[in-house]
Structures are given as C-alpha cells and as structure tokens.
Design an enzyme around this catalytic site. Sequence first.
Site, PDB file in Angstrom:
ATOM      1  N   GLY A  71      56.942 -15.179  52.901  1.00 55.95           N
ATOM      2  CA  GLY A  71      55.605 -14.473  52.867  1.00 55.95           C
ATOM      3  C   GLY A  71      55.539 -13.156  53.533  1.00 55.95           C
ATOM      4  N   CYS A 327      49.508 -18.526  73.202  1.00 57.17           N
ATOM      5  CA  CYS A 327      50.153 -18.090  74.626  1.00 57.17           C
ATOM      6  C   CYS A 327      51.146 -16.988  74.357  1.00 57.17           C
ATOM      7  CB  CYS A 327      50.679 -19.176  75.307  1.00 57.17           C
ATOM      8  SG  CYS A 327      50.974 -18.985  77.065  1.00 57.17           S
TER       9      CYS A 327
HETATM   10  C1  LIG Z   1      51.895 -18.084  56.583  1.00 52.53           C
HETATM   11  C2  LIG Z   1      51.309 -16.821  56.301  1.00 52.53           C
HETATM   12  C3  LIG Z   1      52.164 -15.753  55.839  1.00 52.53           C
HETATM   13  C4  LIG Z   1      53.605 -15.957  56.477  1.00 52.53           C
HETATM   14  O1  LIG Z   1      54.261 -16.587  55.471  1.00 52.53           O
HETATM   15  P1  LIG Z   1      55.725 -16.973  55.745  1.00 52.53           P
HETATM   16  O2  LIG Z   1      56.192 -17.515  54.498  1.00 52.53           O
HETATM   17  O3  LIG Z   1      55.662 -17.805  56.778  1.00 52.53           O
HETATM   18  O4  LIG Z   1      56.418 -15.934  56.240  1.00 52.53           O
HETATM   19  C5  LIG Z   1      51.480 -14.623  55.671  1.00 52.53           C
HETATM   20  N1  LIG Z   1      50.036 -14.594  55.492  1.00 52.53           N
HETATM   21  C6  LIG Z   1      49.199 -15.681  55.551  1.00 52.53           C
HETATM   22  C7  LIG Z   1      47.886 -15.680  55.679  1.00 52.53           C
HETATM   23  C8  LIG Z   1      49.884 -17.060  56.169  1.00 52.53           C
HETATM   24  O5  LIG Z   1      48.981 -18.082  56.113  1.00 52.53           O
END
Ligand SMILES: *Cc1c(COP(=O)(O)O)cnc(C)c1O
Length: 405
Positions: A71, A327
């Site tokens: 993400g 932290c």
């Molecule tokens: C977890 C998360 C991400 C990042 O996704 P990853 O696959 O862990 O890099 C981005 N936006 C939101 C709202 C998330 O909860």
Amino acid sequence: MKKIYLDNNATMPVKPEVLEALLPFYREQFGNPSSLHWAGRMVSGAVEKAREQVAALINCSPAEIVFLSCGSEGDNFAIKGTADALKDKGNHIITTSVEHPAVMETCEFLERNGYDVTYLKVDEDGMLNLADLEAAITDKTILISVMWANNETGNIYPIEEIGKIAKKHQVRFHTDAVQAAGKIPVDVQKANVDLAVISGHKLGAPKGVGAIYIRRGTRLTRLMHGGHQERNRRAGTHNVAGIVGMGVACELALQNLEENYTYVRKLRDKLESGIKELVPEIKLNGHPNPDLRLPNTLNISFAYIEGEALLLHFDLKGIAASSGSACTSGSLEPSHVMGAMCVEVILAHSSTRFSLGTDNTAEDIDFVLQELPPIVQRLREMSPLYNRDELTPLSCDECRIIRRI
Ligand SMILES: *Cc1c(COP(=O)(O)O)cnc(C)c1O
C-alpha cells in the site's frame, strides 16, 4: 495461553483459502509471467485472473489495476507520480491532517521539493469540513488525496461527496482505500476516484503485495523504472504467489462483505458498550456514530494511563491491541491523528486501538472485558496524575501535540 488478536488494522491473518490458492506458485508454477514459454504461460493466466478479482472488489476494469509491492508504494506512486506528471499544470496538493504516514510523509517530501501542500483540519470527531476542502482548491491544485477510512479511528470519509467536488473543479482525486477495501463497499466509479490504493495484507492476503487503481487515461509518472511489466506502469517481476493470494482474498471479501460487516460490527459494538459500562473516565476517539466508522475499529483513551503500559499488560494476558502513540526517536509522541483531533495530551497518550477481525469470537470480547477494568484500575493507581490533577482541557491553540493544522 489463549491468544486474542485485536490488531487487524496493522495486519490480518492470511485466510486459509488464500494460502491454499497461492502455494502452487511457490512450487511447480514457478514461472515468470513475462516469459513466453510454457513456464511463463502457466502463470500469466493466474495473474490476469487475480486482476479481475481485485477489479471486481472496487468496481473498475481489470486493465485499470496495477499490482505493486504494498500500500505504501501505491500512495507514493499516486502522489509523486501525479506531482511529476502534472507539474506544468500546478504545484498544489490538498490532503488531510489524519492520513497514513505513506501519504503524509510523501506530501512532506514534495513540500521540500517545491510543492505546496494544504493539510485540511479535522474536528474533534476526526471529520472534515468539505467547505474547507472546496475553499482550498486553487488553479494550481493538481491533486486531492483523502483516505477512504482512517486506520487509527476507523472514521469513514465522505468519498463520494469529495469525488463530486473534485469533478466539479476538475482536480484529480486519490484515495488511500487500504483500510476500507474488504470492510465496507468501495466503488471507485461511483465515487469518481481517479487513483485508489489497496494492500493485500490488510484484507487477508500475504504481506508484500498491493494494487493501485489508475482510471483509464490518467497520466502518472512511473515510480519503478525498469522492465515493461504492468503495461509499462510498474517495473519489476511479479510477485505471482502474492498476487494470486490477493485476488482470492478480494473475491472472498466481496462475497462475504455484508456478512463479515454484520459479524464484526456486533463484536465491536459489544466491546464498545462493555468498555463504556465497565471503565470510567474514558473517551472514544473517532466519530460517535458507529455507522461512520469501520465496523471493526474502536479507539478509546483511558485517562491517566500510558497506552504503552496498557498494551504490555494486555500482552501478558495474550491480548494484542495497539496504541495511538508510537515511541519515535526516544520521545513518546502521541499520534498525529490524535493531535489533529485535538485530543488532550493526557488522553492522547492513552489512546488504544482495538481492531477486530472475522476470526474473533464473543468469548474473545468477554475475556477482554474481564481483564481490562482491573488493569486500567491498577495502572491508574500507579499514575502520578490520577486523583491529583484535574483533566485540564487544552484549547486547540495551546495543544502541544498538534503537528500541523
Ligand atoms: C497499512 C496502511 C497503509 C500501508 O500499507 P502497506 O501495505 O503496509 O504498505 C497505507 N494506508 C493505510 C490507511 C494503512 O492502514
């Protein structure tokens, strides 16, 4: 010891059906989908099937889906890719003060490189004022980026209404739909979204795979240079097993959307009302109307105590939850989301997120409701603040923890 996992917004267990479906791609179906020979052909169909499954979850065409590593990559791609592709048009980006770091820090990076960013304020429930959004648009605005749902509070933002505003002013619209996808309906066409990002491990697929919806015809400078995979949108050999898993996870999420919503919402509501009944001096962080929050998320501050201490005591009982304060670099700084909501310092330090999943049961919630009150009481008795200081509400202006508004 019984293990209770209430941190599904951080990551979710891989669904058994997903694991079954992806294992052959670590065995006999090992080929590179870009290869033209039999080994490549064996897997390229599987990648395309997954693309259809992902597209169905968010209602777009499979050709509008590009697979990524996560993400965070998607948010970087959407924002930096737009900043570069539309740099002749303008240098102004509008986002909110409660975004995930993948959006927040990407915007801060662009600010250091000549872009102007407006971080929209939220009210104390964590919600946006859409008049502020519309007023912030200038003829230099190239992107609006607003998350579909917040990872800390579960707040759901009015993406359809924001889509209308974006369309009216002809500004590109990106949404981080990582927390929304699989939990509530996400329809990128209905919401007039141009770019939307989802992540595999937040909906039952393994870590290391994600996807971005890029509306047909959207100019976006690539982030990953190299090979011609993904119609030239993203270089890098496909994570075939991860992609197959993500496809199956999206299909399951779509099939069971209503059922899962109802199931997990009932457990979350039980936890919420139980805590309100059993523990005094608490504050709900997020919108008071549960319909405006993700069905699985509950964020509560327990006055006078440190969230970290609560989590350690939970951990000793086998309960996994998460805290709003991280932290960072030695100083215990409350989360920027709590800061933006003007949660008092003393409460922000104790904010605790419970994020449920379909593996949870009513017994899990009963156990938490049994263990939580005595832990909170013990920690309060140890707290130097308890029974000595009144909770002094800070006005927004003097609120020390606001990072930016
Ligand atoms: C977890 C998360 C991400 C990042 O996704 P990853 O696959 O862990 O890099 C981005 N936006 C939101 C709202 C998330 O909860």
